[in-house]
Structures are given as C-alpha cells and as structure tokens.
Write a protein that holds these residues in place. Sequence first.
Motif, mmCIF file in Angstrom:
data_model
loop_
_atom_site.group_PDB
_atom_site.id
_atom_site.type_symbol
_atom_site.label_atom_id
_atom_site.label_comp_id
_atom_site.label_asym_id
_atom_site.label_seq_id
_atom_site.Cartn_x
_atom_site.Cartn_y
_atom_site.Cartn_z
ATOM 1 N N LYS A 179 0.838 -1.190 0.000
ATOM 2 C CA LYS A 179 0.000 0.000 0.000
ATOM 3 C C LYS A 179 0.880 1.250 0.000
ATOM 4 C CE LYS A 179 -3.930 -2.176 2.297
ATOM 5 N NZ LYS A 179 -4.916 -2.086 3.400
ATOM 6 N N VAL A 180 0.436 2.247 -0.730
ATOM 7 C CA VAL A 180 1.147 3.523 -0.805
ATOM 8 C C VAL A 180 0.281 4.589 -0.145
ATOM 9 C CG1 VAL A 180 2.025 5.328 -2.347
ATOM 10 C CG2 VAL A 180 2.421 2.901 -2.884
ATOM 11 N N ASN A 181 0.862 5.320 0.799
ATOM 12 C CA ASN A 181 0.170 6.409 1.481
ATOM 13 C C ASN A 181 0.676 7.738 0.946
ATOM 14 O OD1 ASN A 181 -1.047 4.497 3.120
ATOM 15 N ND2 ASN A 181 0.377 4.793 4.810
ATOM 16 N N ALA A 182 -0.226 8.609 0.530
ATOM 17 C CA ALA A 182 0.165 9.905 -0.027
ATOM 18 C C ALA A 182 -0.595 11.026 0.662
ATOM 19 C CB ALA A 182 -0.106 9.948 -1.531
ATOM 20 N N VAL A 183 0.123 12.103 0.964
ATOM 21 C CA VAL A 183 -0.468 13.321 1.517
ATOM 22 C C VAL A 183 -0.271 14.432 0.497
ATOM 23 C CG1 VAL A 183 -0.366 15.040 3.370
ATOM 24 C CG2 VAL A 183 -0.017 12.606 3.895
ATOM 25 N N LEU A 184 -1.338 15.122 0.148
ATOM 26 C CA LEU A 184 -1.256 16.224 -0.803
ATOM 27 C C LEU A 184 -1.272 17.548 -0.049
ATOM 28 C CD1 LEU A 184 -3.686 15.062 -3.639
ATOM 29 C CD2 LEU A 184 -1.220 14.656 -3.417
ATOM 30 N N LEU A 185 -0.368 18.442 -0.433
ATOM 31 C CA LEU A 185 -0.256 19.757 0.180
ATOM 32 C C LEU A 185 -0.624 20.816 -0.844
ATOM 33 C CD1 LEU A 185 3.110 19.378 2.143
ATOM 34 C CD2 LEU A 185 0.793 18.812 2.897
ATOM 35 N N ARG A 186 -1.462 21.745 -0.428
ATOM 36 C CA ARG A 186 -1.937 22.780 -1.343
ATOM 37 C C ARG A 186 -0.770 23.619 -1.874
ATOM 38 N NH1 ARG A 186 -6.813 23.811 -2.348
ATOM 39 N NH2 ARG A 186 -7.603 22.854 -0.426
ATOM 40 N N GLY A 187 -0.759 23.767 -3.199
ATOM 41 C CA GLY A 187 0.259 24.578 -3.833
ATOM 42 C C GLY A 187 1.606 23.899 -3.988
ATOM 43 N N ILE A 188 1.707 22.620 -3.590
ATOM 44 C CA ILE A 188 3.000 21.923 -3.683
ATOM 45 C C ILE A 188 2.889 20.677 -4.548
ATOM 46 C CG2 ILE A 188 4.854 20.781 -2.401
ATOM 47 C CD1 ILE A 188 4.240 22.600 -0.051
ATOM 48 N N ASN A 189 2.084 19.716 -4.122
ATOM 49 C CA ASN A 189 2.017 18.457 -4.875
ATOM 50 C C ASN A 189 0.592 18.033 -5.205
ATOM 51 O OD1 ASN A 189 1.413 17.816 -2.180
ATOM 52 N ND2 ASN A 189 2.202 15.738 -2.381
ATOM 53 N N GLU A 190 -0.331 18.993 -5.256
ATOM 54 C CA GLU A 190 -1.717 18.661 -5.623
ATOM 55 C C GLU A 190 -1.803 17.972 -6.979
ATOM 56 O OE1 GLU A 190 -4.808 21.921 -4.347
ATOM 57 O OE2 GLU A 190 -2.898 22.872 -4.834
ATOM 58 N N ASP A 191 -0.958 18.377 -7.904
ATOM 59 C CA ASP A 191 -1.025 17.818 -9.255
ATOM 60 C C ASP A 191 -0.442 16.417 -9.351
ATOM 61 O OD1 ASP A 191 -2.255 20.103 -10.149
ATOM 62 O OD2 ASP A 191 -0.407 21.056 -10.836
ATOM 63 N N ASP A 192 0.046 15.891 -8.244
ATOM 64 C CA ASP A 192 0.587 14.533 -8.245
ATOM 65 C C ASP A 192 -0.488 13.469 -8.028
ATOM 66 O OD1 ASP A 192 3.729 14.398 -8.323
ATOM 67 O OD2 ASP A 192 3.234 16.168 -7.143
ATOM 68 N N ALA A 193 -1.719 13.889 -7.763
ATOM 69 C CA ALA A 193 -2.767 12.913 -7.453
ATOM 70 C C ALA A 193 -2.940 11.892 -8.571
ATOM 71 C CB ALA A 193 -4.086 13.632 -7.168
ATOM 72 N N VAL A 194 -3.152 12.351 -9.782
ATOM 73 C CA VAL A 194 -3.397 11.437 -10.903
ATOM 74 C C VAL A 194 -2.145 10.642 -11.269
ATOM 75 C CG1 VAL A 194 -4.035 11.291 -13.339
ATOM 76 C CG2 VAL A 194 -5.364 12.726 -11.777
ATOM 77 N N PRO A 195 -0.957 11.271 -11.400
ATOM 78 C CA PRO A 195 0.233 10.467 -11.674
ATOM 79 C C PRO A 195 0.492 9.375 -10.627
ATOM 80 C CG PRO A 195 0.692 12.781 -12.088
ATOM 81 C CD PRO A 195 -0.664 12.719 -11.462
#
Length: 350
Positions: A179-195
């Motif tokens: 399992k991979v756990n990801a945290v998205l931070l506004r203005g930093i890695n939001e665009d990494d969700a789909v990749p």
Amino acid sequence: MTTSSPLPDPVVRAPAPTPGSGGLVDRHGRTATDLRVSLTDRCNLRCTYCMPPEGLQWLPKVEQLTDDEVVRLVRIGVEHLGIEEVRFTGGEPLLRPGLTGIVAATTALTPRPEVSLTTNAIGLSRMAPALAAAGLDRLNVSLDTLDRDRFRQLTHRDRLADVLAGLKAAKDAGLTPVKVNAVLLRGINEDDAVPLLEYCLEHGYELRFIEQMPLDAHQAWTRGEMVTAEDILAKLTAAHTLVPDVEERGAAPAERWLVDGTDLTVGVIASVTRSFCGACDRTRLTADGQIRNCLFAREESDLRTALREGASDQELADRWRIATLTKLPGHGIDDPSFLQPSRPMSAIGG
C-alpha cells in the motif's frame, strides 16, 4: 461523478471488563484490536508536514523501550488483551537495529497477529527479504510525489529512487498488498494525485490518499489550507471513473473506490473532514512505552515505568485496560477548543 458512502456506525460491544479479564474496551462500546507500535522517533527524511529540516530533539536511548520490552508488551497485547493486528511504525522503523527480530518474535506469538509495517522505504530494497523471512505480512510506504525535484522539496532529501526501489523489493519479496500512502499539500504536490494513481495501478500497488492532519512539529497546520477528500476526489475523477466500493468497510479508515470499471481500488482517508472515530479499533504504544488512545490525544498512560519496576503481565494488562477507558468519543478537531498534541507524528507513530 462520485458519491460519498455512509460512514459505519460504531458497533456497541460489552461494557468495560473488570480488572484481570477482557480486552481493551472503552466507555463508548469500542474494542481495540489493532495495535500501532512506534519503534523510534527518528527519521531519515524531513517531510514538511511532519518535522523541520533540522530534525527534532530525539528521545534518549535510555527512555526508549528495548527490543525485549517491546516484544513483551506486544505479547501481553496479543495474549491477554485480544490484539489481532500489529503495525510497526516510527519515525522510520527501518532505522531500528532490532526490527527483524521484533517482527519474528511477534509473528511467533499465539494466536498469531497480522503483522505489518509503515515505512518511507529508504533501505527497504536491502531489508525486504529479511522482513519477509521474519514473517512480516505486508507494508505501507509513504510516497507523496513521483517528481524528483518535488520529492526533494517535500522531504529535504534526494531519495526518490531509493523509495521506488524499496516498493519494488517489497512486492518481489511477497509483502503484499503493498500500500502507498500519499499526503497532498496545497500549492506543492496537488497535481501529483493522478500520476500517483496511474503509477500505482500500473505496478499493482494500492494507493491511499490521507488528508493532512494537525500533527506537524511546528504546528503550522490550518484547516483552510488542507487538501480535503473532496478536493482529492475531484482531481481523480477529472481523469478516471470512480465508483464506490461496496465491500464492507468496517473499522478500516479508507473509503475505497473502484477505478475505471476494474477491481483495482484507490482509497481516501478523510481523517479530518469525514472522521471515522465511531468505529475506531486502535490502540498505540510509543517508542518510550506510553499508551495513547488516539493520534490526537493530549494524555498518555505510562507502561514503561511499571514494566521496569517489575510489574507482572497481568498488572501491565490491567494498566492498559484502565488507560483504554479514558478514550474520548472522537478526535475533536472541529471543536473550537481543539489543541494539537504536544508530540508530532514522528514521536507518536502513524
């Protein structure tokens, strides 16, 4: 389009047991069967939502539980208190020299608990075979971006290649599902969700997005800046079709979604905006021997002192039962009086 599945109602069980018997039952009818054990507060990354670039003041070694003390408390949890799952965490648990021995001792317990590990995967490419041989069932890997520069920005370390190699080694060693756990931070890695989703789908990993929680050492978290579950789902549904998974969620923290008409899933853990406290089945043991009923608890119960003063297994089990009775009905983040715990995530264990 996505629709939110209803959160499970808490299962009301028997009332709190009398001393000397029963499991970890709180006053709200919940029974803790899932134990999270922090093996160290140290980490070899400096994720911006967890700790400052210079690190923190680490626990002195004398205050940390020894390997034998960890194993004894885990054994008491399993044999006396009904613990069915054990997750080893940190800081970064791969930094614990005796990790494989602790895992082997835990998987040798009767009844055997499910044993997993949460890690940043640095060093996992080397350790995965030994962990598998020790009986580890599976693991979760923290990964917030696939972009090398952004990874360095988020963690203050240039180690993305090591993390990806660790993921592959875990899968090759049979530590699945990975399992991979990801945290998205506004203005930093939001665009990494789909990749991130497409990478995990391609490689057979199960992706879980986690809302950023108020557990940073510098206490800079604000709800208004948080990337919410709804934000995450909006990103994902712009590129993929998501349908709610009808499989019973139980006490699992993630709401799961089937992707593009397949049986592959992505999960969202809405710890803040759609809390699941009513079904919580967790208890936590810190690296220095404190029992915590919640990530956000501001109170702890000391087992280390009693253990080192010669308490019996039954006495330690009773202390653990009593500590569980103080568990609150929820984390209280929405309450105006909410205060972050004094310990950051690295010192609590995920």
